[in-house]
Scaffold this active site. Structure first.
Site, mmCIF file in Angstrom:
data_model
loop_
_atom_site.group_PDB
_atom_site.id
_atom_site.type_symbol
_atom_site.label_atom_id
_atom_site.label_comp_id
_atom_site.label_asym_id
_atom_site.label_seq_id
_atom_site.Cartn_x
_atom_site.Cartn_y
_atom_site.Cartn_z
ATOM 1 N N GLU A 83 7.956 1.815 7.959
ATOM 2 C CA GLU A 83 6.641 1.308 7.543
ATOM 3 C C GLU A 83 6.624 -0.226 7.641
ATOM 4 O O GLU A 83 7.673 -0.871 7.699
ATOM 5 C CB GLU A 83 6.357 1.713 6.084
ATOM 6 C CG GLU A 83 6.353 3.220 5.865
ATOM 7 C CD GLU A 83 5.964 3.640 4.440
ATOM 8 O OE1 GLU A 83 5.137 4.538 4.326
ATOM 9 O OE2 GLU A 83 6.493 3.094 3.464
ATOM 10 N N ASP A 126 1.626 -2.486 -1.536
ATOM 11 C CA ASP A 126 1.988 -3.512 -0.537
ATOM 12 C C ASP A 126 1.131 -4.783 -0.508
ATOM 13 O O ASP A 126 -0.103 -4.705 -0.596
ATOM 14 C CB ASP A 126 1.867 -2.943 0.881
ATOM 15 C CG ASP A 126 2.476 -1.578 1.049
ATOM 16 O OD1 ASP A 126 3.039 -1.044 0.090
ATOM 17 O OD2 ASP A 126 2.367 -1.061 2.155
#
Ligand code: FRU
Length: 529
Positions: free
Chosen positions: A240, A58
């Site tokens: 998420e 990420d």
């Protein structure tokens, strides 16, 4: 026998020479009739961020300050697979050309450093500033693997770190964590914004199957405000990396709040993807717009329908004069990210994108386009106002330009009931196809025969598809290719598809075909350097 050894030696040395003999212009291994599968550095994108070495997932903590864009990222510097997470760091003045910096945050006794955000605390609400430079505060999740192994549920907590030199060096707050865990296994990825209507900070946190909002006057003390989403949107996997921000609806004075939520698995084409909700936020509660509240669990509000854009969020602290909502995502998918065929480095980010909110019929949709900063890297290659396509027609080859770092733009006027297919191919027989099926009103990417695909069964087991949201008679297509990735912006970014691929040698032919003859207009193929 001796002859066999000699020939083997000859082939071995020859092979070594061949693989190490790179083209001086492109820095690539020779690709015409090359029998050698591409190496790590051939796959490495040129104008997308990749870590020099090791694993990346990420994007984290992106903020802008004094002319510099900061990008942090989930990083395992010591291995090419996911592992103990650090925050890697890179800086850029235009979001295209990145310079990797020393690691910003390392694991400590509270755990490894999972995803999160960063804000510039202009008014020193945290008191962590030195009275001169505004502190930059990173808010992240601590993941305590030992507690997890001991069978506890409270192993994810939120901590902060701060920088007093505009993001160059970081110190962890001494009283971490600032937000403890109530006993919920998935409790992570804080994204913080300043809510100016009430002079307070708002944190969006992913909590299993919902987003929890917390507020704070100082980034240190947090109070729970509300929860959103348990019975709305995609729930095929865990929620998420949320992101909540206010947007102006394009060409109106209306303002709406947008909430991005990544979900894994449960994406429209399998595995990871990012959905979004549009609504209102009053400093405590997020209320989805009626059109979205009524969609139930089946929906098509995806930021990107391709398989490789995950966990993306927007930059903090973009100056008001700029006013853009700048987004970047991780160009991979948890289904196969750990197995993609690169060794020394793994994963790239998407191109940074400019998000806009549009009103369409009775709902709102996000439109994404690559940031305008990309344009200065592009030089004109091919430009044709009109091209007739019959059967399979080649539109560009490596004699025209290097198709592995290119941008292809065209329009199809007056769409008819048929399938339009565009292909990137090489002499190895690898082909990456994309296009539009007007009969099904569906865009597609087919990487089933695009080169190395067997490393994971989910990589190319199905053709990815995406709906069309526009009913215009003309179709506008913009495709951006960077060695191992294609980013497709259809209808000016109303539908986006991003996917990665690993051809055995660079693609050197671009062609088009339709069920019948058709015309392409305003074809432009640019080199991106
Ligand atoms: C999303 C994610 C986050 C987590 C991070 C760990 O891809 O699973 O939820 O913080 O990756 O690396």
């Amino acid at each position: 026998m001796k002859y066999i050894y000699q020939s083997l030696l000859f082939f071995f040395l020859g092979g070594m020479l061949f693989t190490s003999c790179k083209n001086r212009e492109t820095g690539k291994s020779p690709s015409e009739n090359d029998t050698v599968v591409q190496a790590d550095e051939d796959f490495r994108p040129d104008f997308h961020f990749t870590p020099k070495s090791g694993w990346m997932n990420d994007p984290n903590g992106m903020f802008y300050l004094d002319g510099t864009y900061h990008l942090f990222f989930q990083h395992n510097p010591d291995d090419n697979v996911w592992g103990p997470m650090h925050w890697g760091h890179a800086t850029s003045t235009d979001m295209i050309n990145w310079e990797e910096q020393p690691i910003a945050l390392e694991p400590d006794e509270n755990g490894t450093i999972f995803s999160g955000s960063a804000v510039v605390d202009h008014d020193n609400t945290s008191g962590l500033g030195d009275g001169e430079t505004p502190p930059v505060i990173a808010i992240f999740t601590y993941h305590n693997a030992e507690r997890e192994q001991e069978g506890e549920d409270d192993f994810q907590t939120q901590g902060i770190g701060y920088s007093l030199d505009a993001g160059e060096t970081w110190t962890k707050y001494e009283d971490n964590p600032v937000l403890g865990n109530p006993g919920i296994r998935d409790f992570r990825d804080p994204k913080v914004i300043w809510y100016e209507e009430e002079n307070k900070w708002i944190m969006s946190l992913a909590v299993q199957d919902r987003i929890s909002f917390f507020s704070s006057p100082n980034l240190l003390d947090w109070e729970h405000e509300s929860d959103f989403g348990q019975d709305l949107g995609g729930h095929g996997g865990v929620w998420e990396c949320p992101d909540l921000f206010k947007m102006e609806v394009d060409n109106t004075d209306e303002e709406k709040w947008v909430l991005l939520v990544s979900i894994n698995p449960g994406g429209p084409n399998g595995g990871s993807a990012t959905q979004y909700f549009v609504g209102d936020f009053d400093g405590s509660t997020f209320t989805p717009d009626e059109s979205i509240a009524n969609m139930g669990e089946e929906h098509n509000y995806w930021l990107d329908f391709g398989k490789d854009n995950y966990a993306g969020v927007t930059w903090s602290n973009i100056p008001e004069e700029d006013g853009r909502h700048l987004f970047i995502g991780w160009m991979s998918n948890w289904q196969y990210a750990n197995e993609v065929p690169t060794e020394t480095w793994r994963s790239a980010m998407t191109l940074p994108r400019d998000l806009k909110l549009t009103q369409q019929e009775n709902t709102y949709r996000i439109v994404s386009t690559p940031v305008r900063e990309l344009e200065k890297y592009s030089t004109e290659g091919i430009s044709e106002s009109s091209v007739e396509i019959k059967d399979s027609t080649s539109l560009a080859t490596s004699a025209d330009l290097d198709l592995s770092q290119a941008e292809i733009l065209f329009e199809i006027p007056e769409l008819q009931e048929k399938k339009y297919t565009f292909s990137l191919s090489n002499e190895k027989g690898d082909v990456l196809k994309f296009g539009y099926d007007h009969g099904k009103e569906e865009f597609f990417i087919d990487r089933s025969n695009s080169g190395l695909v067997d490393f994971n069964e989910n990589f190319a087991n199905k053709i990815s598809t995406a709906p069309r949201f526009s009913d215009a008679e003309n179709l506008e297509v913009r495709a951006i290719i960077d060695n191992m990735s294609i980013e497709l912006f259809f209808d000016g970014g109303h539908t986006v598809m991003t996917e990665i691929f690993f051809p055995q040698q660079a693609f050197n032919n671009f062609s088009a075909e339709g069920d019948n003859k058709f015309t392409l207009e305003n074809l432009q193929i640019n080199q991106i350097n």
